[in-house]
Design an enzyme around this catalytic site. Sequence first.
Site, PDB file in Angstrom:
ATOM      1  N   ARG A   1      -2.393 -13.928   4.508  1.00 58.43           N
ATOM      2  CA  ARG A   1      -3.050 -13.352   5.470  1.00 58.43           C
ATOM      3  C   ARG A   1      -2.255 -13.593   7.021  1.00 58.43           C
ATOM      4  O   ARG A   1      -2.203 -12.507   7.909  1.00 58.43           O
ATOM      5  CB  ARG A   1      -4.380 -13.997   5.799  1.00 58.43           C
ATOM      6  CG  ARG A   1      -5.462 -14.021   4.572  1.00 58.43           C
ATOM      7  CD  ARG A   1      -6.069 -12.412   4.200  1.00 58.43           C
ATOM      8  NE  ARG A   1      -7.058 -12.020   5.482  1.00 58.43           N
ATOM      9  CZ  ARG A   1      -7.642 -11.021   5.331  1.00 58.43           C
ATOM     10  NH1 ARG A   1      -7.503 -10.126   4.313  1.00 58.43           N
ATOM     11  NH2 ARG A   1      -8.479 -10.712   6.140  1.00 58.43           N
TER      12      ARG A   1
ATOM     13  N   LYS B   1       0.897  -1.194   0.099  1.00 54.80           N
ATOM     14  CA  LYS B   1      -0.032   0.041  -0.052  1.00 54.80           C
ATOM     15  C   LYS B   1       0.881   1.330  -0.067  1.00 54.80           C
ATOM     16  O   LYS B   1       2.020   1.200   0.258  1.00 54.80           O
ATOM     17  CB  LYS B   1      -1.099  -0.012   1.069  1.00 54.80           C
ATOM     18  CG  LYS B   1      -1.896  -1.306   1.274  1.00 54.80           C
ATOM     19  CD  LYS B   1      -2.971  -1.227   2.389  1.00 54.80           C
ATOM     20  CE  LYS B   1      -3.910  -2.280   2.422  1.00 54.80           C
ATOM     21  NZ  LYS B   1      -4.895  -1.978   3.430  1.00 54.80           N
TER      22      LYS B   1
ATOM     23  N   ASN C   1      -1.855   0.380   6.673  1.00 55.49           N
ATOM     24  CA  ASN C   1      -1.639  -1.098   7.074  1.00 55.49           C
ATOM     25  C   ASN C   1      -0.625  -1.757   6.347  1.00 55.49           C
ATOM     26  O   ASN C   1      -0.552  -2.925   6.398  1.00 55.49           O
ATOM     27  CB  ASN C   1      -2.770  -1.568   7.897  1.00 55.49           C
ATOM     28  CG  ASN C   1      -3.895  -2.167   6.868  1.00 55.49           C
ATOM     29  OD1 ASN C   1      -3.705  -1.908   5.756  1.00 55.49           O
ATOM     30  ND2 ASN C   1      -4.839  -2.648   7.403  1.00 55.49           N
TER      31      ASN C   1
ATOM     32  N   HIS D   1      -2.155  -5.482   1.635  1.00 53.92           N
ATOM     33  CA  HIS D   1      -3.436  -6.155   1.102  1.00 53.92           C
ATOM     34  C   HIS D   1      -3.485  -7.634   0.864  1.00 53.92           C
ATOM     35  O   HIS D   1      -2.396  -7.916   0.159  1.00 53.92           O
ATOM     36  CB  HIS D   1      -4.275  -5.607   0.507  1.00 53.92           C
ATOM     37  CG  HIS D   1      -5.537  -6.359  -0.179  1.00 53.92           C
ATOM     38  ND1 HIS D   1      -6.791  -6.639   0.435  1.00 53.92           N
ATOM     39  CD2 HIS D   1      -5.434  -7.244  -1.128  1.00 53.92           C
ATOM     40  CE1 HIS D   1      -7.431  -7.410  -0.270  1.00 53.92           C
ATOM     41  NE2 HIS D   1      -6.660  -8.020  -1.249  1.00 53.92           N
TER      42      HIS D   1
ATOM     43  N   GLU E   1      -9.713 -10.296  -7.796  1.00 54.09           N
ATOM     44  CA  GLU E   1      -8.907  -9.184  -7.626  1.00 54.09           C
ATOM     45  C   GLU E   1      -7.750  -9.363  -8.796  1.00 54.09           C
ATOM     46  O   GLU E   1      -7.058  -8.401  -9.188  1.00 54.09           O
ATOM     47  CB  GLU E   1      -8.373  -9.295  -6.125  1.00 54.09           C
ATOM     48  CG  GLU E   1      -9.444  -8.751  -4.945  1.00 54.09           C
ATOM     49  CD  GLU E   1      -9.114  -9.041  -3.572  1.00 54.09           C
ATOM     50  OE1 GLU E   1      -9.795  -8.464  -3.019  1.00 54.09           O
ATOM     51  OE2 GLU E   1      -8.087  -9.493  -3.434  1.00 54.09           O
TER      52      GLU E   1
ATOM     53  N   TYR F   1     -12.219  -2.031  -3.472  1.00 54.40           N
ATOM     54  CA  TYR F   1     -12.856  -1.861  -1.951  1.00 54.40           C
ATOM     55  C   TYR F   1     -14.310  -1.895  -2.049  1.00 54.40           C
ATOM     56  O   TYR F   1     -14.915  -1.423  -1.182  1.00 54.40           O
ATOM     57  CB  TYR F   1     -12.231  -0.666  -1.292  1.00 54.40           C
ATOM     58  CG  TYR F   1     -10.864  -1.365  -0.713  1.00 54.40           C
ATOM     59  CD1 TYR F   1     -10.767  -2.361   0.055  1.00 54.40           C
ATOM     60  CD2 TYR F   1      -9.585  -0.645  -0.817  1.00 54.40           C
ATOM     61  CE1 TYR F   1      -9.493  -3.092   0.634  1.00 54.40           C
ATOM     62  CE2 TYR F   1      -8.522  -1.217  -0.572  1.00 54.40           C
ATOM     63  CZ  TYR F   1      -8.428  -2.233   0.398  1.00 54.40           C
ATOM     64  OH  TYR F   1      -7.154  -2.669   0.733  1.00 54.40           O
TER      65      TYR F   1
HETATM   66  P1  RTP Z   1      -7.228  -5.774   3.249  1.00 55.64           P
HETATM   67  O1  RTP Z   1      -8.538  -6.064   2.894  1.00 55.64           O
HETATM   68  O2  RTP Z   1      -6.652  -4.427   2.825  1.00 55.64           O
HETATM   69  O3  RTP Z   1      -6.340  -7.034   2.979  1.00 55.64           O
HETATM   70  O4  RTP Z   1      -7.546  -5.551   4.912  1.00 55.64           O
HETATM   71  P2  RTP Z   1      -8.427  -6.464   5.994  1.00 55.64           P
HETATM   72  O5  RTP Z   1      -9.027  -7.588   4.905  1.00 55.64           O
HETATM   73  O6  RTP Z   1      -7.321  -7.097   6.875  1.00 55.64           O
HETATM   74  O7  RTP Z   1      -9.468  -5.539   6.447  1.00 55.64           O
HETATM   75  P3  RTP Z   1     -10.951  -5.233   5.672  1.00 55.64           P
HETATM   76  O8  RTP Z   1     -11.768  -5.417   6.874  1.00 55.64           O
HETATM   77  O9  RTP Z   1     -11.093  -5.936   4.592  1.00 55.64           O
HETATM   78  O10 RTP Z   1     -10.626  -3.564   5.569  1.00 55.64           O
HETATM   79  C1  RTP Z   1     -10.001  -3.209   4.259  1.00 55.64           C
HETATM   80  C2  RTP Z   1      -9.037  -2.180   4.590  1.00 55.64           C
HETATM   81  O11 RTP Z   1      -9.606  -1.175   5.088  1.00 55.64           O
HETATM   82  C3  RTP Z   1      -9.126  -0.220   6.000  1.00 55.64           C
HETATM   83  N1  RTP Z   1      -9.634  -0.010   7.300  1.00 55.64           N
HETATM   84  N2  RTP Z   1      -9.783   1.077   7.758  1.00 55.64           N
HETATM   85  N3  RTP Z   1     -10.334   3.136   9.728  1.00 55.64           N
HETATM   86  C4  RTP Z   1     -10.734   1.936   9.984  1.00 55.64           C
HETATM   87  O12 RTP Z   1     -11.358   1.621  10.927  1.00 55.64           O
HETATM   88  C5  RTP Z   1     -10.600   0.879   9.139  1.00 55.64           C
HETATM   89  N4  RTP Z   1     -10.887  -0.367   9.055  1.00 55.64           N
HETATM   90  C6  RTP Z   1     -10.377  -0.621   7.903  1.00 55.64           C
HETATM   91  C7  RTP Z   1      -7.546  -0.914   5.989  1.00 55.64           C
HETATM   92  O13 RTP Z   1      -6.737  -0.321   5.340  1.00 55.64           O
HETATM   93  C8  RTP Z   1      -7.990  -2.322   5.781  1.00 55.64           C
HETATM   94  O14 RTP Z   1      -6.724  -2.745   5.441  1.00 55.64           O
HETATM   95 MG    MG Z   2     -10.099  -7.233   3.253  1.00 57.08          MG
END
Ligand code: RTP
Ligand code: MG
Length: 140
Positions: free
Chosen positions: A87, A11, A114, A117, A128, A51
């Site tokens: 993951r 990212k 973070n 992804h 994707e 997203y």
């Molecule tokens: P990713 O999709 O990026 O691999 O991350 P993930 O599955 O661990 O988390 P996800 O729930 O899919 O959330 C996607 C991305 O959105 C951002 N996020 N920001 N500010 C917040 O509370 C918040 N929550 C999520 C993060 O960049 C997350 O990786």
């Molecule tokens: Mg995710």
Amino acid sequence: MALERTFSILKPDATRRNLTGAINAIIEKAGLRIVAQKRIHMTRGQAETFYGVHKDRPFFGELVEFMTSAPVVVQVLEGENAIAKYREVMGATNPANAAPGTIRKEFALSVGENSAHGSDAAETAAQEIAQFFAGNEIVG
Ligand code: RTP
Ligand code: MG
């Protein structure tokens, strides 16, 4: 077990801080092979599509802003159990909860910024990968 492929993004917070090589070292050490990789600057449309599942969440606008704020490195990773393995290698979404040695524990700045992804399931991985790579750009 069969080889599996997953989709990865290094990212904007990672490209800004010149961390893509350090993150790739963790990926390769975990036994995942980088079978496709390119640096792009995501358009707003690409980020919104990517997203889309989060479009009604309160952080969606901020997330799209962030993902388009600097270049990213998009990748296809291949290996046994690659989706779950990556993951694990990334660690929890919130770096405060990520295990030692994971990408997010080592490098992430916040829950939003973070660093990486990784796809969460086989169907999303296929979608994707297809959003960012043509078949002939992936060399396993
Ligand atoms: P990713 O999709 O990026 O691999 O991350 P993930 O599955 O661990 O988390 P996800 O729930 O899919 O959330 C996607 C991305 O959105 C951002 N996020 N920001 N500010 C917040 O509370 C918040 N929550 C999520 C993060 O960049 C997350 O990786
Ligand atoms: Mg995710």
